[in-house]
Write an enzyme that holds these catalytic residues in place. Sequence first.
Site, PDB file in Angstrom:
ATOM      1  N   LYS A   1     -16.199  96.471  53.904  1.00 57.98           N
ATOM      2  CA  LYS A   1     -17.471  96.018  54.497  1.00 57.98           C
ATOM      3  C   LYS A   1     -17.303  94.720  55.280  1.00 57.98           C
ATOM      4  O   LYS A   1     -18.018  94.458  56.245  1.00 57.98           O
ATOM      5  CB  LYS A   1     -18.529  95.857  53.392  1.00 57.98           C
ATOM      6  CG  LYS A   1     -18.919  97.198  52.772  1.00 57.98           C
ATOM      7  CD  LYS A   1     -19.716  97.080  51.484  1.00 57.98           C
ATOM      8  CE  LYS A   1     -20.073  98.475  50.979  1.00 57.98           C
ATOM      9  NZ  LYS A   1     -20.514  98.556  49.604  1.00 57.98           N
TER      10      LYS A   1
ATOM     11  N   TYR B   1     -18.511 106.005  56.834  1.00 54.30           N
ATOM     12  CA  TYR B   1     -18.600 105.078  55.695  1.00 54.30           C
ATOM     13  C   TYR B   1     -17.667 105.512  54.551  1.00 54.30           C
ATOM     14  O   TYR B   1     -16.951 104.687  53.969  1.00 54.30           O
ATOM     15  CB  TYR B   1     -20.056 104.985  55.211  1.00 54.30           C
ATOM     16  CG  TYR B   1     -20.203 104.164  53.954  1.00 54.30           C
ATOM     17  CD1 TYR B   1     -20.167 102.773  54.011  1.00 54.30           C
ATOM     18  CD2 TYR B   1     -20.338 104.774  52.708  1.00 54.30           C
ATOM     19  CE1 TYR B   1     -20.261 102.014  52.851  1.00 54.30           C
ATOM     20  CE2 TYR B   1     -20.430 104.025  51.546  1.00 54.30           C
ATOM     21  CZ  TYR B   1     -20.397 102.653  51.618  1.00 54.30           C
ATOM     22  OH  TYR B   1     -20.475 101.906  50.473  1.00 54.30           O
TER      23      TYR B   1
ATOM     24  N   TYR C   1     -22.279  91.262  44.720  1.00 54.03           N
ATOM     25  CA  TYR C   1     -23.547  91.836  44.280  1.00 54.03           C
ATOM     26  C   TYR C   1     -24.245  90.893  43.299  1.00 54.03           C
ATOM     27  O   TYR C   1     -24.351  89.697  43.565  1.00 54.03           O
ATOM     28  CB  TYR C   1     -23.320  93.238  43.669  1.00 54.03           C
ATOM     29  CG  TYR C   1     -22.318  94.025  44.470  1.00 54.03           C
ATOM     30  CD1 TYR C   1     -22.642  94.447  45.759  1.00 54.03           C
ATOM     31  CD2 TYR C   1     -21.037  94.307  44.002  1.00 54.03           C
ATOM     32  CE1 TYR C   1     -21.727  95.136  46.532  1.00 54.03           C
ATOM     33  CE2 TYR C   1     -20.117  95.002  44.770  1.00 54.03           C
ATOM     34  CZ  TYR C   1     -20.477  95.405  46.027  1.00 54.03           C
ATOM     35  OH  TYR C   1     -19.568  96.076  46.785  1.00 54.03           O
TER      36      TYR C   1
ATOM     37  N   VAL D   1     -14.748  98.446  44.212  1.00 58.20           N
ATOM     38  CA  VAL D   1     -14.614  99.102  42.914  1.00 58.20           C
ATOM     39  C   VAL D   1     -13.229  99.709  42.672  1.00 58.20           C
ATOM     40  O   VAL D   1     -12.950 100.201  41.585  1.00 58.20           O
ATOM     41  CB  VAL D   1     -15.695 100.178  42.655  1.00 58.20           C
ATOM     42  CG1 VAL D   1     -17.060  99.560  42.464  1.00 58.20           C
ATOM     43  CG2 VAL D   1     -15.718 101.242  43.735  1.00 58.20           C
TER      44      VAL D   1
ATOM     45  N   SER E   1     -15.240  98.587  48.845  1.00 57.57           N
ATOM     46  CA  SER E   1     -16.234  97.751  49.526  1.00 57.57           C
ATOM     47  C   SER E   1     -15.657  96.536  50.246  1.00 57.57           C
ATOM     48  O   SER E   1     -16.385  95.863  50.972  1.00 57.57           O
ATOM     49  CB  SER E   1     -17.297  97.294  48.529  1.00 57.57           C
ATOM     50  OG  SER E   1     -18.097  98.391  48.195  1.00 57.57           O
TER      51      SER E   1
HETATM   52  N1  GLN Z   1     -17.367 103.844  47.627  1.00 51.11           N
HETATM   53  C1  GLN Z   1     -18.223 103.019  46.821  1.00 51.11           C
HETATM   54  C2  GLN Z   1     -19.653 103.325  47.160  1.00 51.11           C
HETATM   55  O1  GLN Z   1     -19.962 103.436  48.333  1.00 51.11           O
HETATM   56  C3  GLN Z   1     -17.923 101.582  47.102  1.00 51.11           C
HETATM   57  C4  GLN Z   1     -18.645 100.655  46.172  1.00 51.11           C
HETATM   58  C5  GLN Z   1     -17.926  99.365  45.901  1.00 51.11           C
HETATM   59  O2  GLN Z   1     -16.724  99.213  46.126  1.00 51.11           O
HETATM   60  N2  GLN Z   1     -18.645  98.438  45.309  1.00 51.11           N
HETATM   61  O3  GLN Z   1     -20.491 103.450  46.315  1.00 51.11           O
END
Ligand code: GLN
Length: 307
Positions: free
Chosen positions: A66, A190, A242, A260, A63
């Site tokens: 992003k 994505y 988050y 993650v 993530s």
């Molecule tokens: N690939 C994970 C997802 O899209 C990424 C989530 C994350 O890093 N928080 O659910």
Amino acid sequence: MDMERLLQDVADDVRQSLGTGKVADYIPALAQVPPNQFGLAIACLDGRHASVGDADQPFSIQSISKVFTLAMVLSGRGPLVWDRVGREPSGTPFNSIVQLEHESGVPRNPLINAGAIVVTDHLIGGSSADDAVDRLVAFMRARSGSNSIGVDQQVARSESETGSRNRSLAHFMASFSNLRNPVETVLSAYFRQCALALSCRQLAQAGLFLANKGRDPQTDEMVVAPDQCRRINAVMMTCGHYDGSGDFAFRVGFPGKSGVGGGILAIVPGEASIAVWSPRLNRSGTSWTGSQALERLAARTGWSVFG
Ligand code: GLN
């Protein structure tokens, strides 16, 4: 300040927490990463660099990507994206769907999955998923100064195979006409952006424009305008972790974005870009030891956007 020394001291501070937390296990490629690794790298605006531990080991940035897709979108037809995605903290997990129904398919912010899927749709625009990924990879190579950066195809495939929740989010938004490209087109880009692999050293370098009012000090390119740069940092501060964003702001005190895969990119405006990686996560999906390390680094330097 001796940066090598600082990072070594921070690494020593957090060594005992390396066994805490749980590695992401939704795909084998992440579940199999040796969990007790730790890397930390800093790139300073005055040109100094330092790193410690496994800082040259590439990991899945997940993530954290992003932030970079948001920057790309804001540097182009940027402002329009704010019609399609908000900038409020969600207070919910990264892949939550509950708010989308109440808020008519407009995600709370660009750093939760739903919001990032909209940003990726915006990035694709009238082109293709492959073209958007090519542009993103080129952007990451330019920012990090490293041509070896790329997408880990095995991770990307697994993301797609286990992507039911992300497909649900995307279809739900499509039902509110908040996607312009077909769901599978958007997700194909994505999933690959999540699978970008960078080391801490490369990631710290790649984030430096965010500490420098949008200008990449390495290439002297204006990547995003200063006002857009401030906004990216603002959403990282308020939404980057988050439902753990408030705690991160409280404990660390500068903008950050977690993934993650166990990485965190943190920005100290006017000073430095920092990347830390350690695969074990806390309950919000942020690296346990990584966030401890940033807390220690903030304490040792006194760096904070709150004075
Ligand atoms: N690939 C994970 C997802 O899209 C990424 C989530 C994350 O890093 N928080 O659910």
